[in-house]
Design an enzyme around this catalytic site. Structure first.
Site, PDB file in Angstrom:
ATOM      1  N   LYS A 111       0.610  -4.597   3.400  1.00  0.00           N
ATOM      2  CA  LYS A 111       1.678  -3.660   3.780  1.00  0.00           C
ATOM      3  C   LYS A 111       2.179  -3.892   5.201  1.00  0.00           C
ATOM      4  O   LYS A 111       3.287  -3.497   5.534  1.00  0.00           O
ATOM      5  CB  LYS A 111       1.199  -2.210   3.635  1.00  0.00           C
ATOM      6  CG  LYS A 111       1.101  -1.764   2.190  1.00  0.00           C
ATOM      7  CD  LYS A 111       1.041  -0.257   2.094  1.00  0.00           C
ATOM      8  CE  LYS A 111       1.158   0.206   0.647  1.00  0.00           C
ATOM      9  NZ  LYS A 111       1.066   1.649   0.522  1.00  0.00           N
ATOM     10  N   LYS A 192       1.040  -8.239  -8.400  1.00  0.00           N
ATOM     11  CA  LYS A 192       0.808  -6.946  -9.046  1.00  0.00           C
ATOM     12  C   LYS A 192       2.142  -6.269  -9.377  1.00  0.00           C
ATOM     13  O   LYS A 192       3.081  -6.387  -8.592  1.00  0.00           O
ATOM     14  CB  LYS A 192       0.011  -6.090  -8.044  1.00  0.00           C
ATOM     15  CG  LYS A 192      -0.428  -4.747  -8.540  1.00  0.00           C
ATOM     16  CD  LYS A 192      -1.109  -3.974  -7.427  1.00  0.00           C
ATOM     17  CE  LYS A 192      -0.113  -3.363  -6.468  1.00  0.00           C
ATOM     18  NZ  LYS A 192      -0.644  -2.306  -5.603  1.00  0.00           N
ATOM     19  N   LYS A 195       6.329  -0.937  -7.520  1.00  0.00           N
ATOM     20  CA  LYS A 195       7.662  -0.355  -7.322  1.00  0.00           C
ATOM     21  C   LYS A 195       8.343  -0.925  -6.090  1.00  0.00           C
ATOM     22  O   LYS A 195       9.555  -0.820  -5.944  1.00  0.00           O
ATOM     23  CB  LYS A 195       7.546   1.167  -7.224  1.00  0.00           C
ATOM     24  CG  LYS A 195       6.621   1.609  -6.102  1.00  0.00           C
ATOM     25  CD  LYS A 195       6.190   3.054  -6.258  1.00  0.00           C
ATOM     26  CE  LYS A 195       4.977   3.321  -5.379  1.00  0.00           C
ATOM     27  NZ  LYS A 195       4.112   4.377  -5.803  1.00  0.00           N
TER      28      LYS A 195
END
Ligand code: TYM
Length: 327
Positions: A111, A192, A195
């Site tokens: 992230k 993966k 969204k």
């Protein structure tokens, strides 16, 4: 009776990965355990959220839980931010967490990669997640594969606390499905399903219309060849689609292979799309009804009270053990 806790960040719409990796098991576990399921809104703000969007998404996740079959008579459904003890225990556990432990977290690395300024909350996020779990002495935590590392840190923190301050916390176990713990992108089976992927064709959103679902599955990348065979190393794309099929129909991978033997990818993908629609269309109809009725807000109000009732005595005990002066 064993205690279960889990949560999902209301940081955008949810995908089929969230459903298969987490929500489906929430519904299953509530039959045998005491379950608490939250919207992890304090976690969601570790990346910037528009206030109006955060409110909307928090409601949306609550409605999705209910629409998927999480039953407020059996499970406590609540907003993390509505139970103050989460933030407070989160801080207490942050002080027991080592920088090196947080630096090793792959979710943090993913992230924060390529970002110039990274919020400190994104870094200390796993200590807050540990607080969510330990506050209720959860035995089982239903999550997808990507949360495994956070769970290991939770166990380490529980053990560290118990060693320093006396036996207090239960060491939780993950409840990670054997098939479907990591649903991959439809356009690239090395990533993966998420969204945050800029290509909407890479995921099925839980609120995608039946036609969009059919289109996305028909366009999903498949390996060369035509055999419907589960072999994640040699055939990662088809194996991913088979995992989705297996979890939604409760069929074994071997049965699916036998069913499509000699038929090729076409009929398999067509049927897979129908199976997804068969699960999501009724869920979507219930979602719309619930959202309109406002029922979810009553559930969240009641859930916050129930969760706080459990959390407060634990927080008091932890503070006592750590040596906070009691007045
Ligand atoms: P979050 O919001 O990223 O994801 C919610 C749940 O969905 C699972 N998941 C998947 N499972 C299979 N395949 C995928 N492609 C996929 N994508 C997501 C995740 O593993 C997760 O179970 N840190 C957590 C939220 C959290 C939490 C907690 C979870 C906060 N506190 C306490 C359990 C206990 C998170 O970011 O999940």
């Amino acid at each position: 009776m064993k205690q279960v806790l889990s949560g999902i960040q209301p940081s955008g719409f949810l995908t089929l990965g969230n459903y298969i990796g987490a929500i489906k098991n929430y519904v299953l576990l509530q039959e045998s355990y005491h379950c608490l399921y939250m919207m992890a809104d304090l976690h969601a703000i570790t990346v910037p959220q528009e206030p109006a969007a955060l409110r909307e998404q928090s409601e949306s996740v609550a409605c999705l839980y209910l629409a998927a079959g999480v039953d407020p008579e059996k499970s406590t459904i609540f907003l993390q931010s509505a139970v103050h003890a989460h933030a407070e225990l989160g801080w207490l556990l942050t002080t027991l967490t080592y920088m090196g432990e947080l630096e090793r977290m792959t979710q943090f690395k993913d992230k924060s990669a390529g970002k110039e300024s990274i919020g400190a909350g994104l870094f200390t996020y796993p200590s807050l997640m540990a607080a969510d779990i330990l506050l209720y002495n959860a035995d089982l935590v239903p999550v997808g594969e990507d949360q495994k590392q956070h769970l290991e840190l939770t166990r380490d923190l529980a053990h560290r606390f118990n060693t320093r301050f006396g036996e207090t916390f239960t060491l939780p176990e993950g409840f990670i499905p054997q098939v479907g713990a990591r649903i991959m992108s439809l356009d690239d089976a090395s990533k993966k399903m998420s969204k945050s992927n800029p290509n909407p064709g890479s995921y099925i959103a839980l609120l995608d219309s039946p036609d969009v679902i059919r289109k996305k599955i028909s366009r999903a990348v498949t390996d060369s060849g035509r055999e419907v065979k589960y072999d994640p190393a040699a055939k990662p794309e088809v194996s991913n689609l088979m995992s989705i099929y297996a979890t939604l129909t409760n069929k074994s991978l071997a049965d699916i292979e036998a069913q499509y033997e000699g038929l090729g990818y076409g009929p398999f993908k067509k049927e897979l799309a129908e199976q997804i629609v068969a699960v999501l269309e009724p869920l979507q109809n219930r979602y719309v009804e619930i959202k309109k009725s406002g029922y979810h807000l009553d559930v969240l109000r009641k859930g916050a009270g129930q969760a706080a009732e459990k959390a407060e005595p634990m927080l008091t005990l932890v503070k006592e053990r750590m040596g906070f002066l009691k007045l």
